[in-house]
Design a protein around this motif. Structure first.
Motif, mmCIF file in Angstrom:
data_model
loop_
_atom_site.group_PDB
_atom_site.id
_atom_site.type_symbol
_atom_site.label_atom_id
_atom_site.label_comp_id
_atom_site.label_asym_id
_atom_site.label_seq_id
_atom_site.Cartn_x
_atom_site.Cartn_y
_atom_site.Cartn_z
ATOM 1 N N GLY A 188 1.595 -13.398 -9.720
ATOM 2 C CA GLY A 188 0.376 -14.201 -9.738
ATOM 3 C C GLY A 188 0.474 -15.552 -9.083
ATOM 4 O O GLY A 188 -0.522 -16.291 -9.050
ATOM 5 N N SER A 189 1.628 -15.906 -8.511
ATOM 6 C CA SER A 189 1.778 -17.234 -7.920
ATOM 7 C C SER A 189 1.390 -17.285 -6.445
ATOM 8 O O SER A 189 1.377 -18.362 -5.848
ATOM 9 N N LEU A 190 1.080 -16.132 -5.855
ATOM 10 C CA LEU A 190 0.689 -16.079 -4.450
ATOM 11 C C LEU A 190 -0.537 -15.163 -4.347
ATOM 12 O O LEU A 190 -0.412 -13.969 -4.073
ATOM 13 N N PRO A 191 -1.740 -15.694 -4.571
ATOM 14 C CA PRO A 191 -2.937 -14.848 -4.538
ATOM 15 C C PRO A 191 -3.271 -14.382 -3.129
ATOM 16 O O PRO A 191 -3.357 -15.180 -2.199
ATOM 17 N N VAL A 192 -3.436 -13.067 -2.967
ATOM 18 C CA VAL A 192 -3.748 -12.469 -1.678
ATOM 19 C C VAL A 192 -4.782 -11.364 -1.887
ATOM 20 O O VAL A 192 -5.085 -10.980 -3.015
ATOM 21 N N SER A 193 -5.285 -10.821 -0.790
ATOM 22 C CA SER A 193 -6.166 -9.655 -0.851
ATOM 23 C C SER A 193 -5.312 -8.388 -0.927
ATOM 24 O O SER A 193 -4.139 -8.398 -0.541
ATOM 25 N N PRO A 194 -5.889 -7.268 -1.386
ATOM 26 C CA PRO A 194 -5.119 -6.009 -1.405
ATOM 27 C C PRO A 194 -4.532 -5.612 -0.053
ATOM 28 O O PRO A 194 -3.365 -5.190 -0.009
ATOM 29 N N PRO A 195 -5.259 -5.713 1.075
ATOM 30 C CA PRO A 195 -4.612 -5.359 2.355
ATOM 31 C C PRO A 195 -3.391 -6.215 2.664
ATOM 32 O O PRO A 195 -2.396 -5.703 3.208
ATOM 33 N N THR A 196 -3.454 -7.504 2.347
ATOM 34 C CA THR A 196 -2.300 -8.371 2.608
ATOM 35 C C THR A 196 -1.093 -7.913 1.806
ATOM 36 O O THR A 196 0.036 -7.886 2.317
ATOM 37 N N LEU A 197 -1.307 -7.531 0.543
ATOM 38 C CA LEU A 197 -0.201 -7.026 -0.266
ATOM 39 C C LEU A 197 0.390 -5.765 0.349
ATOM 40 O O LEU A 197 1.618 -5.630 0.450
ATOM 41 N N VAL A 198 -0.450 -4.836 0.790
ATOM 42 C CA VAL A 198 0.062 -3.585 1.361
ATOM 43 C C VAL A 198 0.839 -3.864 2.649
ATOM 44 O O VAL A 198 1.893 -3.261 2.889
ATOM 45 N N VAL A 199 0.354 -4.779 3.481
ATOM 46 C CA VAL A 199 1.068 -5.103 4.720
ATOM 47 C C VAL A 199 2.414 -5.761 4.396
ATOM 48 O O VAL A 199 3.423 -5.481 5.059
ATOM 49 N N GLU A 234 -11.667 -2.100 -7.842
ATOM 50 C CA GLU A 234 -10.296 -2.105 -7.355
ATOM 51 C C GLU A 234 -10.214 -1.215 -6.129
ATOM 52 O O GLU A 234 -10.930 -0.225 -6.007
ATOM 53 N N ALA A 235 -9.341 -1.604 -5.191
ATOM 54 C CA ALA A 235 -9.201 -0.876 -3.936
ATOM 55 C C ALA A 235 -8.225 0.279 -4.112
ATOM 56 O O ALA A 235 -7.110 0.096 -4.615
ATOM 57 N N VAL A 236 -8.653 1.462 -3.686
ATOM 58 C CA VAL A 236 -7.806 2.651 -3.711
ATOM 59 C C VAL A 236 -7.473 3.013 -2.267
ATOM 60 O O VAL A 236 -8.368 3.131 -1.417
ATOM 61 N N MET A 237 -6.182 3.180 -1.973
ATOM 62 C CA MET A 237 -5.737 3.403 -0.607
ATOM 63 C C MET A 237 -5.857 4.882 -0.209
ATOM 64 O O MET A 237 -5.821 5.764 -1.066
ATOM 65 N N PRO A 238 -5.973 5.162 1.101
ATOM 66 C CA PRO A 238 -6.190 6.547 1.561
ATOM 67 C C PRO A 238 -5.075 7.521 1.228
ATOM 68 O O PRO A 238 -5.281 8.729 1.330
ATOM 69 N N ARG A 258 -1.968 -2.802 -8.625
ATOM 70 C CA ARG A 258 -3.329 -3.248 -8.420
ATOM 71 C C ARG A 258 -3.421 -4.766 -8.523
ATOM 72 O O ARG A 258 -2.834 -5.376 -9.420
ATOM 73 N N ILE A 259 -4.126 -5.355 -7.590
ATOM 74 C CA ILE A 259 -4.472 -6.766 -7.683
ATOM 75 C C ILE A 259 -5.986 -6.859 -7.478
ATOM 76 O O ILE A 259 -6.603 -5.917 -6.982
#
Length: 241
Positions: A139-150, A191-195, A228-229
Motif C-alpha cells: 500500500g505504500s506505492l499506489p498504482v493502477s492495475p495495469p502498472t502492477l501487471v507491467v 476490480e479488473a480481471v485480466m484476459p 487485486r488492487i
C-alpha cells in the motif's frame, strides 16, 4: 479511443536493475496521486513527419509520442529506435473515456538525471521491479492495475533471463497482444480481471481471452497468485488533463 504511449526506462546491471516510476500530481483528475511510468497521449504532431510532410506509420507515431513525453516530463532524450515494444493495454469497455496505450522499454545506458516537470509529475523513484511490486502490495506505492501487471512482467522477465541486457535481447521480438481487462463488480467497487484469469470470458465487455500458451511472458503472469488492487475506472470517467 485515445492513443497513448509510455516508457519503461530501465537502468542498472545484473543485480541492480531498476525502472523509473513517476508520481502524478494529486490534483490531476485522471490517476491523480498515483505512481506510473512517464508518458501521455499521442498528439497530432507525433503522427506527422515534419521533414517529409507525410504521415508517420502508427508505430512511428506512438514511438515519437513516447520520446516526446519522456523529454517533456523528465528531461530525458531518447530516439524512437531506442524503444522496444513491451506491452499494450486498452481501457475496459465499461469506461466512458478509453485509452489504447503502448508501453516501450528502453535502457538508460548512462547515468541519467531526472527532472520532473512539477505540473503533471511531482516526484520520481528508481526501483527494482521486485521492490516496486512489494510496495504496491503493502500500500505504500499506489498504482493502477495495469502498472502492477507491467511491474510483475518486468520482475518475472528479469528473473527468467538473469540480467537487464539479456532480458531486453531475449524479449525484443516478444508477441504483444492487446490486453483488455474486464470489470467485475464487488462490494468495494469494480476490480479488473485480466484476459488470462479464470472467469474472464464470463464477464461482460470487449476483449479476448489470452491463454498461458500464447507467449512465455503471458505464461509467467498467468502462473502468479491472484492479486487485486483498486481499479481506477471511476477516475477514467472524469475529464483528463
Amino acid at each position: 479511443m485515445i492513443d497513448a504511449a509510455t516508457v519503461l526506462l530501465l537502468r542498472g546491471g545484473a543485480s541492480c536493475a531498476e525502472v523509473l516510476l513517476v508520481r502524478r500530481h494529486p490534483g490531476l483528475s485522471f490517476m491523480g496521486g498515483l505512481w506510473a511510468f512517464p508518458g501521455g497521449r499521442v498528439e497530432p504532431e507525433d503522427a506527422l513527419d515534419p521533414g517529409r510532410g507525410v504521415p508517420r506509420s502508427v508505430d512511428e507515431a506512438f514511438r515519437h509520442a513516447a520520446c516526446r513525453e519522456l523529454l517533456e516530463e523528465c528531461g530525458i532524450a531518447l530516439t524512437p529506435a531506442q524503444l522496444q515494444l513491451w506491452s499494450r493495454w486498452i481501457t475496459p469497455s465499461a469506461a466512458a473515456r478509453r485509452f489504447d496505450t503502448r508501453f516501450y522499454a528502453a535502457h538508460a545506458m548512462i547515468e541519467t538525471s531526472i527532472v520532473v516537470d512539477g505540473r503533471e509529475l511531482v516526484a520520481h523513484e528508481w526501483l527494482h521491479p521486485d521492490r516496486a511490486v512489494q510496495r504496491v502490495l503493502d500500500g505504500s506505492l499506489p498504482v493502477s492495475p495495469p502498472t502492477l501487471v507491467v511491474l510483475e512482467d518486468l520482475r518475472l522477465s528479469l528473473l527468467a533471463h538473469g540480467t537487464l541486457e539479456v532480458m531486453l535481447a531475449a524479449e525484443r521480438d516478444r508477441a504483444v497482444p492487446a490486453i483488455l481487462p474486464r470489470l467485475r463488480e464487488t462490494g468495494s467497487g469494480p476490480e479488473a480481471v485480466m484476459p488470462w484469469e479464470r472467469g474472464y470470458e464470463a464477464l461482460p465487455g470487449e476483449g479476448e481471452a489470452i491463454g498461458a500458451d500464447f507467449a512465455p511472458h503471458i505464461a509467467r503472469l498467468a502462473a502468479l497468485p491472484t492479486r487485486r488492487i483498486p481499479s481506477v475506472i471511476a477516475a477514467a470517467r472524469d475529464p483528463a488533463r
